[in-house]
Design an enzyme around this catalytic site. Structure first.
Site, PDB file in Angstrom:
ATOM      1  N   ARG A 187      -6.524  59.608 -37.415  1.00 50.92           N
ATOM      2  CA  ARG A 187      -5.155  59.563 -36.876  1.00 50.92           C
ATOM      3  C   ARG A 187      -4.906  58.208 -36.228  1.00 50.92           C
ATOM      4  O   ARG A 187      -3.835  57.612 -36.386  1.00 50.92           O
ATOM      5  CB  ARG A 187      -4.987  60.703 -35.869  1.00 50.92           C
ATOM      6  CG  ARG A 187      -3.607  60.802 -35.218  1.00 50.92           C
ATOM      7  CD  ARG A 187      -3.554  62.076 -34.384  1.00 50.92           C
ATOM      8  NE  ARG A 187      -2.402  62.133 -33.510  1.00 50.92           N
ATOM      9  CZ  ARG A 187      -1.192  62.579 -33.869  1.00 50.92           C
ATOM     10  NH1 ARG A 187      -0.985  62.972 -35.108  1.00 50.92           N
ATOM     11  NH2 ARG A 187      -0.207  62.635 -32.996  1.00 50.92           N
TER      12      ARG A 187
ATOM     13  N   LYS B  95       0.709  70.663 -30.581  1.00 51.64           N
ATOM     14  CA  LYS B  95       1.027  70.596 -29.151  1.00 51.64           C
ATOM     15  C   LYS B  95       2.355  71.241 -28.785  1.00 51.64           C
ATOM     16  O   LYS B  95       2.460  71.912 -27.765  1.00 51.64           O
ATOM     17  CB  LYS B  95       1.007  69.133 -28.693  1.00 51.64           C
ATOM     18  CG  LYS B  95      -0.390  68.511 -28.733  1.00 51.64           C
ATOM     19  CD  LYS B  95      -0.431  67.205 -27.982  1.00 51.64           C
ATOM     20  CE  LYS B  95      -1.855  66.678 -27.895  1.00 51.64           C
ATOM     21  NZ  LYS B  95      -1.949  65.415 -27.126  1.00 51.64           N
TER      22      LYS B  95
ATOM     23  N   TYR C 182      -0.632  52.053 -28.972  1.00 47.08           N
ATOM     24  CA  TYR C 182      -1.130  51.393 -30.184  1.00 47.08           C
ATOM     25  C   TYR C 182      -0.711  49.928 -30.252  1.00 47.08           C
ATOM     26  O   TYR C 182      -1.298  49.151 -30.991  1.00 47.08           O
ATOM     27  CB  TYR C 182      -0.648  52.140 -31.433  1.00 47.08           C
ATOM     28  CG  TYR C 182      -1.304  53.484 -31.573  1.00 47.08           C
ATOM     29  CD1 TYR C 182      -2.598  53.593 -32.059  1.00 47.08           C
ATOM     30  CD2 TYR C 182      -0.643  54.639 -31.182  1.00 47.08           C
ATOM     31  CE1 TYR C 182      -3.214  54.828 -32.169  1.00 47.08           C
ATOM     32  CE2 TYR C 182      -1.255  55.885 -31.289  1.00 47.08           C
ATOM     33  CZ  TYR C 182      -2.532  55.961 -31.782  1.00 47.08           C
ATOM     34  OH  TYR C 182      -3.146  57.172 -31.878  1.00 47.08           O
TER      35      TYR C 182
ATOM     36  N   HIS D 242      -9.752  62.817 -35.391  1.00 46.88           N
ATOM     37  CA  HIS D 242      -8.767  62.047 -34.646  1.00 46.88           C
ATOM     38  C   HIS D 242      -8.928  60.543 -34.873  1.00 46.88           C
ATOM     39  O   HIS D 242      -7.965  59.784 -34.697  1.00 46.88           O
ATOM     40  CB  HIS D 242      -8.865  62.365 -33.152  1.00 46.88           C
ATOM     41  CG  HIS D 242      -7.535  62.494 -32.490  1.00 46.88           C
ATOM     42  ND1 HIS D 242      -6.663  63.544 -32.729  1.00 46.88           N
ATOM     43  CD2 HIS D 242      -6.888  61.690 -31.617  1.00 46.88           C
ATOM     44  CE1 HIS D 242      -5.570  63.384 -32.018  1.00 46.88           C
ATOM     45  NE2 HIS D 242      -5.667  62.264 -31.335  1.00 46.88           N
TER      46      HIS D 242
ATOM     47  N   ARG E 267      -3.136  65.954 -37.021  1.00 44.12           N
ATOM     48  CA  ARG E 267      -4.236  66.399 -36.174  1.00 44.12           C
ATOM     49  C   ARG E 267      -5.105  67.385 -36.951  1.00 44.12           C
ATOM     50  O   ARG E 267      -4.666  67.988 -37.935  1.00 44.12           O
ATOM     51  CB  ARG E 267      -3.706  67.057 -34.900  1.00 44.12           C
ATOM     52  CG  ARG E 267      -2.848  66.136 -34.033  1.00 44.12           C
ATOM     53  CD  ARG E 267      -2.366  66.880 -32.794  1.00 44.12           C
ATOM     54  NE  ARG E 267      -1.586  66.018 -31.909  1.00 44.12           N
ATOM     55  CZ  ARG E 267      -0.272  65.905 -31.942  1.00 44.12           C
ATOM     56  NH1 ARG E 267       0.416  66.590 -32.848  1.00 44.12           N
ATOM     57  NH2 ARG E 267       0.367  65.104 -31.108  1.00 44.12           N
TER      58      ARG E 267
ATOM     59  N   HIS F  90       4.826  62.451 -31.909  1.00 43.24           N
ATOM     60  CA  HIS F  90       4.803  62.199 -30.470  1.00 43.24           C
ATOM     61  C   HIS F  90       6.159  62.497 -29.862  1.00 43.24           C
ATOM     62  O   HIS F  90       7.186  62.086 -30.391  1.00 43.24           O
ATOM     63  CB  HIS F  90       4.443  60.737 -30.187  1.00 43.24           C
ATOM     64  CG  HIS F  90       3.008  60.418 -30.433  1.00 43.24           C
ATOM     65  ND1 HIS F  90       2.545  59.120 -30.593  1.00 43.24           N
ATOM     66  CD2 HIS F  90       1.916  61.219 -30.546  1.00 43.24           C
ATOM     67  CE1 HIS F  90       1.233  59.151 -30.798  1.00 43.24           C
ATOM     68  NE2 HIS F  90       0.836  60.400 -30.777  1.00 43.24           N
TER      69      HIS F  90
END
Length: 398
Positions: A346, A274, A378, A343, A249, A369
């Protein structure tokens, strides 16, 4: 003596007023990465500012911005440097920043989230930022929330959905945060009863959140633009590699520090934007070489420990500039994308990993994640790959 060789110039600068103060500030600028020429120019201007302050009878007095502006009325080009110098010396009297009328309410909301809800500092900061920006949009006056109606909230969220604005998924996040805030405010009698329940989020359709990034061929073209010896390319190359090859990120790249790299074992660590968790990655040869070249040839000398710094002095960590750096280069490729920020790379990384046959679990580990659904999305974009798999299976059966 280090900046000027002419004896007459050295005497003039040494006998001028505020010698120690000028030398301290010039030393500070040198540590920030200023060039010799820039330091000479600043030394000349500081001497002129010092003489002006003495002539105005302000030798030892702390000044306000208005007083600095009045004193330098005939030398306005010196004003920015004078302000920085006085601020560095602690001799600039600044008025405290004006707090928003609802600042105390948001502070109480933050305390509640920390001490009672047990939320992480990152979540608390993000939620407070959402609420502050939304109240700004509503132009709430006087600090009272009683004038906020469901209609005003609906109209504000609807305007944010206009073309060029926020996505439906983002507006849904805003709505969730606003409900939490107004529920907290309702419990303290700060707003209309039931206001939280009236906040409506837009529907998010299953295909609306498809992550779209450049193709891997476009990523190769993007990295090709960073080849050569130009300073801006030497810095851009490792940044783009970290975004595209590792899928980091924007904040994770901008917060990388020198001590995060273990060159002996060829690994580096990343603090998740995050969750705050630390992930460790192997350092590939190409990325490592690009980073080393930047460190050896381009990174300015600085007390900052962040890896990537601005090129122009005063050197400081590179944060918001990453968006422009990536966006400008992607647009120059003439690729059509819904978004051109970091992003997008990414997304390109995730799609590339899926195409090479990695499992969703492996891709999720690479991207950091914690929710499998964040990675599973995805699987919806690699239609070509899925068709090839289907054709192969059918061929085997038939």
């Amino acid at each position: 003596d280090q900046l000027f060789k002419c004896p007459v110039a050295v005497v003039r600068y040494r006998t001028g007023p505020f010698l120690e103060e000028r030398l301290a500030f010039l030393g500070h600028l040198a540590n920030e990465g200023y060039t010799r020429k820039s330091l000479q120019n600043n030394a000349r201007d500081l001497l002129a500012i010092a003489h002006t302050l003495v002539l105005a009878g302000r030798r030892r007095k702390a000044l306000t911005l208005a007083e600095v502006e009045f004193t330098l009325a005939d030398h306005r080009r010196f004003f920015p440097l004078a302000v920085r110098w006085l601020k560095f010396l602690g001799r600039l009297r600044q008025r405290p920043a004006r707090l928003a009328p609802w600042a105390k309410k948001i502070k109480a909301f933050a305390d509640y989230m920390e001490h009672e809800a047990g939320l992480s500092p990152v979540t608390i900061y993000d939620r407070c930022s959402y609420v502050t920006r939304f109240l700004d949009r509503l132009s709430v006056k006087g600090g009272s929330l009683h004038g906020i109606t469901p209609y005003r909230i609906d109209m504000a969220l609807q305007k944010m959905l206009e073309p060029g604005g926020y996505s439906r998924t983002t507006i849904r996040q805003w709505a969730c945060v606003l409900r939490a805030f107004f529920r907290f405010a309702d419990g303290r009698g700060w707003c209309r009863k039931g206001l939280a329940e009236s906040v409506r989020a837009p529907r998010v359709f299953s295909q609306a959140s498809l992550p779209l990034g450049p193709s891997w061929d476009d990523v190769r073209r993007l990295l090709a633009t960073t080849e050569g010896d130009q300073p801006h390319n030497i810095r851009a190359r490792p940044i783009l590699m970290l975004l595209a090859i590792y899928g980091l990120r924007r904040g994770e790249v901008s917060r990388l520090r020198l001590e995060d790299f273990d060159w002996e074992h060829e690994v580096f660590r990343v603090v998740s934007s995050k969750t705050g968790r630390i992930r460790t990655y192997p350092l590939t040869r190409s990325v490592g070489d690009a980073i080393l070249r930047y460190l050896q040839e381009m990174r300015p000398r600085s007390s900052h420990r962040e890896l990537f710094l601005t090129r122009r002095p005063p050197s400081r960590p590179l944060h918001a500039s990453l968006t422009g750096l990536v966006g400008d280069r992607l647009r120059a490729l003439n690729v059509s994308l819904p978004h051109y920020g970091p992003h997008a790379l990414r997304h390109a990384c995730a799609s590339r990993l899926l195409a090479t046959g990695l499992s969703l679990k492996e891709i999720g580990d690479q991207l950091g994640h914690t929710d499998p659904d964040s990675t599973r999305i995805y699987a919806k974009v690699d239609l070509v790959g899925l068709r090839e798999v289907a054709d192969f299976d059918m061929g085997g059966v038939l």
